[in-house]
Design a protein around this motif. Structure first.
Motif, PDB file in Angstrom:
ATOM      1  N   ARG A  90       0.811  -1.224   0.000  1.00 23.76           N
ATOM      2  CA  ARG A  90       0.000   0.000   0.000  1.00 23.76           C
ATOM      3  C   ARG A  90       0.841   1.270   0.000  1.00 23.76           C
ATOM      4  O   ARG A  90       0.497   2.245  -0.671  1.00 23.76           O
ATOM      5  N   ILE A  91       1.940   1.277   0.753  1.00 19.72           N
ATOM      6  CA  ILE A  91       2.736   2.506   0.832  1.00 19.72           C
ATOM      7  C   ILE A  91       3.651   2.664  -0.367  1.00 19.72           C
ATOM      8  O   ILE A  91       4.137   3.775  -0.636  1.00 19.72           O
ATOM      9  N   ASN A  92       3.879   1.597  -1.126  1.00 21.73           N
ATOM     10  CA  ASN A  92       4.792   1.664  -2.256  1.00 21.73           C
ATOM     11  C   ASN A  92       4.257   2.526  -3.387  1.00 21.73           C
ATOM     12  O   ASN A  92       5.010   3.003  -4.232  1.00 21.73           O
ATOM     13  N   ILE A  93       2.951   2.745  -3.422  1.00 22.81           N
ATOM     14  CA  ILE A  93       2.364   3.514  -4.511  1.00 22.81           C
ATOM     15  C   ILE A  93       2.627   5.009  -4.349  1.00 22.81           C
ATOM     16  O   ILE A  93       2.358   5.788  -5.250  1.00 22.81           O
ATOM     17  N   SER A  94       3.156   5.389  -3.215  1.00 18.03           N
ATOM     18  CA  SER A  94       3.388   6.810  -2.951  1.00 18.03           C
ATOM     19  C   SER A  94       4.834   7.191  -3.236  1.00 18.03           C
ATOM     20  O   SER A  94       5.765   6.485  -2.852  1.00 18.03           O
ATOM     21  N   GLY A  95       5.024   8.313  -3.921  1.00 14.31           N
ATOM     22  CA  GLY A  95       6.364   8.811  -4.149  1.00 14.31           C
ATOM     23  C   GLY A  95       6.995   9.309  -2.859  1.00 14.31           C
ATOM     24  O   GLY A  95       6.306   9.822  -1.988  1.00 14.31           O
ATOM     25  N   GLY A  96       8.291   9.119  -2.727  1.00 19.25           N
ATOM     26  CA  GLY A  96       8.995   9.581  -1.533  1.00 19.25           C
ATOM     27  C   GLY A  96       9.106   8.539  -0.442  1.00 19.25           C
ATOM     28  O   GLY A  96       9.823   8.731   0.533  1.00 19.25           O
ATOM     29  N   VAL A  97       8.391   7.428  -0.586  1.00 19.38           N
ATOM     30  CA  VAL A  97       8.471   6.350   0.395  1.00 19.38           C
ATOM     31  C   VAL A  97       9.436   5.290  -0.124  1.00 19.38           C
ATOM     32  O   VAL A  97       9.268   4.757  -1.221  1.00 19.38           O
ATOM     33  N   ARG A  98      10.453   4.992   0.663  1.00 19.83           N
ATOM     34  CA  ARG A  98      11.458   4.007   0.272  1.00 19.83           C
ATOM     35  C   ARG A  98      11.435   2.868   1.295  1.00 19.83           C
ATOM     36  O   ARG A  98      12.188   2.876   2.272  1.00 19.83           O
ATOM     37  N   PRO A  99      10.573   1.870   1.085  1.00 19.68           N
ATOM     38  CA  PRO A  99      10.420   0.804   2.078  1.00 19.68           C
ATOM     39  C   PRO A  99      11.516  -0.250   1.995  1.00 19.68           C
ATOM     40  O   PRO A  99      12.078  -0.500   0.925  1.00 19.68           O
ATOM     41  N   CYS A 100      11.793  -0.856   3.124  1.00 21.08           N
ATOM     42  CA  CYS A 100      12.693  -2.013   3.201  1.00 21.08           C
ATOM     43  C   CYS A 100      11.991  -3.070   4.034  1.00 21.08           C
ATOM     44  O   CYS A 100      11.654  -2.830   5.192  1.00 21.08           O
ATOM     45  N   ARG A 101      11.764  -4.217   3.459  1.00 18.60           N
ATOM     46  CA  ARG A 101      11.051  -5.310   4.137  1.00 18.60           C
ATOM     47  C   ARG A 101      12.068  -6.252   4.764  1.00 18.60           C
ATOM     48  O   ARG A 101      12.873  -6.870   4.074  1.00 18.60           O
ATOM     49  N   ILE A 102      12.039  -6.351   6.090  1.00 15.89           N
ATOM     50  CA  ILE A 102      12.941  -7.236   6.818  1.00 15.89           C
ATOM     51  C   ILE A 102      12.260  -8.585   7.016  1.00 15.89           C
ATOM     52  O   ILE A 102      11.101  -8.651   7.412  1.00 15.89           O
ATOM     53  N   GLY A 103      12.977  -9.661   6.750  1.00 15.33           N
ATOM     54  CA  GLY A 103      12.420 -10.989   6.943  1.00 15.33           C
ATOM     55  C   GLY A 103      12.942 -11.960   5.903  1.00 15.33           C
ATOM     56  O   GLY A 103      13.662 -11.577   4.964  1.00 15.33           O
ATOM     57  N   HIS A 104      12.591 -13.224   6.062  1.00 11.52           N
ATOM     58  CA  HIS A 104      13.044 -14.238   5.115  1.00 11.52           C
ATOM     59  C   HIS A 104      12.224 -14.143   3.835  1.00 11.52           C
ATOM     60  O   HIS A 104      10.989 -14.129   3.878  1.00 11.52           O
ATOM     61  N   PRO A 105      12.872 -14.080   2.670  1.00  9.98           N
ATOM     62  CA  PRO A 105      12.144 -13.925   1.407  1.00  9.98           C
ATOM     63  C   PRO A 105      11.087 -15.006   1.158  1.00  9.98           C
ATOM     64  O   PRO A 105      10.063 -14.734   0.526  1.00  9.98           O
ATOM     65  N   SER A 106      11.313 -16.212   1.664  1.00 11.61           N
ATOM     66  CA  SER A 106      10.356 -17.301   1.418  1.00 11.61           C
ATOM     67  C   SER A 106       9.027 -17.069   2.128  1.00 11.61           C
ATOM     68  O   SER A 106       8.028 -17.710   1.802  1.00 11.61           O
ATOM     69  N   ARG A 107       9.016 -16.172   3.108  1.00  2.00           N
ATOM     70  CA  ARG A 107       7.786 -15.884   3.857  1.00  2.00           C
ATOM     71  C   ARG A 107       7.092 -14.614   3.366  1.00  2.00           C
ATOM     72  O   ARG A 107       6.153 -14.149   3.999  1.00  2.00           O
ATOM     73  N   MET A 108       7.574 -14.059   2.275  1.00  2.26           N
ATOM     74  CA  MET A 108       7.000 -12.821   1.744  1.00  2.26           C
ATOM     75  C   MET A 108       6.194 -13.092   0.481  1.00  2.26           C
ATOM     76  O   MET A 108       6.419 -14.074  -0.220  1.00  2.26           O
ATOM     77  N   LEU A 109       5.274 -12.192   0.186  1.00  5.85           N
ATOM     78  CA  LEU A 109       4.580 -12.230  -1.092  1.00  5.85           C
ATOM     79  C   LEU A 109       5.557 -11.851  -2.205  1.00  5.85           C
ATOM     80  O   LEU A 109       6.458 -11.029  -2.010  1.00  5.85           O
ATOM     81  N   GLN A 110       5.374 -12.451  -3.361  1.00  2.00           N
ATOM     82  CA  GLN A 110       6.260 -12.171  -4.484  1.00  2.00           C
ATOM     83  C   GLN A 110       6.228 -10.695  -4.859  1.00  2.00           C
ATOM     84  O   GLN A 110       7.216 -10.123  -5.312  1.00  2.00           O
ATOM     85  N   SER A 111       5.092 -10.059  -4.614  1.00  2.00           N
ATOM     86  CA  SER A 111       4.912  -8.657  -5.005  1.00  2.00           C
ATOM     87  C   SER A 111       5.780  -7.689  -4.213  1.00  2.00           C
ATOM     88  O   SER A 111       5.983  -6.542  -4.640  1.00  2.00           O
ATOM     89  N   VAL A 112       6.285  -8.106  -3.058  1.00  2.00           N
ATOM     90  CA  VAL A 112       7.109  -7.198  -2.243  1.00  2.00           C
ATOM     91  C   VAL A 112       8.575  -7.619  -2.225  1.00  2.00           C
ATOM     92  O   VAL A 112       9.384  -7.009  -1.524  1.00  2.00           O
ATOM     93  N   TYR A 113       8.917  -8.641  -2.992  1.00  2.16           N
ATOM     94  CA  TYR A 113      10.293  -9.143  -2.955  1.00  2.16           C
ATOM     95  C   TYR A 113      11.308  -8.081  -3.354  1.00  2.16           C
ATOM     96  O   TYR A 113      12.423  -8.054  -2.837  1.00  2.16           O
ATOM     97  N   ASP A 114      10.927  -7.200  -4.275  1.00  3.33           N
ATOM     98  CA  ASP A 114      11.863  -6.153  -4.708  1.00  3.33           C
ATOM     99  C   ASP A 114      12.296  -5.256  -3.555  1.00  3.33           C
ATOM    100  O   ASP A 114      13.336  -4.592  -3.639  1.00  3.33           O
TER     101      ASP A 114
END
Length: 204
Positions: A90-114
């Motif tokens: 949800r927050i990725n659609i906004s300019g100026g937000v630079r998210p970093c997702r911490i966690g094991h990639p196998s437990r994440m949705l493919q859409s947030v892997y980047d």
């Protein structure tokens, strides 16, 4: 400090909303907008509550976007991996937000892997330097292995040194990602990760 703020009424400070907010999401209702403005103006802890389906996640995501626009460093936590991924999406659609997702990639949705830490680390200048160094070290080890067959202790010391160098360079690459990201997203358990040892956040 959090316990004192929550249970000591003498520490309570009235919330004064003094700055106007230009909302990113035009679908927010008046109560959601008020919750966001109050949270941004709070000097300590602010609670947003409501029954299921009232748009709490939507409100929190807008709050994160507004805090990022102010230049704040944010730690966004949720109780499950899917909830964290929902925030990142949800927050990725906004300019100026630079998210970093911490966690094991196998437990994440493919859409947030980047936006996962592992993937972002691969793109850092520190990681590229480490890859080049590892390639050069591997070639050097291969060229000298024949001359070191009679010295196992020497090889062991070289391996230990290489491992320490890799760990140091990896820490530098991780720090580079965290410094460039303004919203760190993880589960409540993931917030205890070692990568946060020296991180300071304006809001959680």
């Amino acid at each position: 400090r959090v316990i004192q703020t929550l249970f000591d009424y003498r520490r309570y400070q009235p919330i004064v909303i003094s700055e106007p907010v230009t909302f990113q999401d035009p679908g927010l209702n008046v109560e959601q907008q008020q919750a966001i403005m109050s949270s941004l103006a709070s000097q300590s802890v602010h609670l947003i509550h409501g029954p299921p389906g009232t748009g709490k996640t939507k409100t929190v995501c807008e709050l994160i976007v507004q805090a990022a626009k102010k230049g704040w460093k944010i730690l966004a936590c949720a109780g499950s991996n899917i909830a964290v991924d929902n925030i990142v999406e949800r927050i990725n659609i906004s300019g100026g937000v630079r998210p970093c997702r911490i966690g094991h990639p196998s437990r994440m949705l493919q859409s947030v892997y980047d936006f996962c830490l592992d993937n972002l680390v691969l793109k850092t200048s520190s990681q590229k330097l480490m890859s080049n160094t590892n390639t050069a070290t591997t070639n050097l080890n291969r060229s000298t292995s024949r001359r070191r067959k009679s010295s196992n202790a020497g090889n062991s010391r070289m391996d230990d040194s290489d491992q320490k160098l890799d760990c140091t360079q990896e820490e530098v690459a991780i720090k580079e990602v965290l410094d460039e990201s303004n919203v760190i997203c993880c589960t409540n358990t993931g917030a205890a990760d070692r990568v946060f040892r020296k991180e300071l956040f304006k809001t959680v």
